[in-house]
Design a protein around this motif. Structure first.
Motif: not given
Length: 177
Positions: A143-159, A169-177
């Motif tokens: 849950g913490l990792i997912g929240a962090g990824l969501l926050a990171s995605h929100t702060l990124e410049q739109p692609e 989608d972020l996890i599938a395309n970037r991976g989580v170790q």
């Protein structure tokens, strides 16, 4: 999600009774363990309550791993209620995967079998056959990792074409170790 209409009050911020948090969380497991301990003071849970002043979900997991029948029963009951909740999600959303996370997933070997059995026995047959029920690979930190990824995605410049990307989608395309 409510799974028992007149169940126990939610230990979280939810105003409901009988929700998943009230029946399938570490807090709920501790509450149920204290009820058993008070009712059966000669049990291992009862002796722990008398000696330590409390009994927690961690005690239940530890004692179940050592074969304590009351602790095993508490985890099986938790699994049954989780299975009822999973059934609702399976029947409503028709997922290919259901991922179980949270702090208790470290003890999934003690309750996930009961949850899966309950879910498969209650879900629509075609859905029960195809769904995979597993624990989160990131364990209690999922849950913490997912929240962090969501926050990171929100702060990124739109692609370009990426405005509708989500955490999965972020996890599938970037991976989580």
């Amino acid at each position: 999600m409510v799974i028992q209409a007149n169940g126990p009050e939610c230990p979280g911020a939810c105003p409901n009774r009988g929700c998943l948090e009230a029946l399938c969380s570490g807090t709920a497991l501790g509450r149920d363990a204290r009820e058993v301990a008070r009712a059966r003071p000669d049990s291992r849970l009862g002796r722990t309550l008398a000696e330590e002043g409390t009994v927690s979900g961690r005690h239940v997991v530890e004692f179940a791993r050592e074969g304590d029948s009351e602790s095993v029963e508490l985890l099986e009951r938790l699994g049954m209620w989780l299975g009822v909740g999973l059934t609702n999600a399976i029947n409503i959303f028709e997922p290919q995967y259901v991922i179980v996370g949270g702090g208790l997933c470290v003890a999934a070997d003690l309750f996930l079998g009961a949850a899966e059995h309950e879910a498969r026995s209650r879900a629509l047959p075609a859905l029960a056959e195809r769904v995979r029920i597993e624990t989160a690979r990131a364990g209690p930190a999922a849950g913490l990792i997912g929240a962090g990824l969501l926050a990171s995605h929100t702060l990124e410049q739109p692609e370009p074409g990426g405005a509708n990307r989500d955490t999965a989608d972020l996890i599938a395309n970037r991976g989580v170790q």
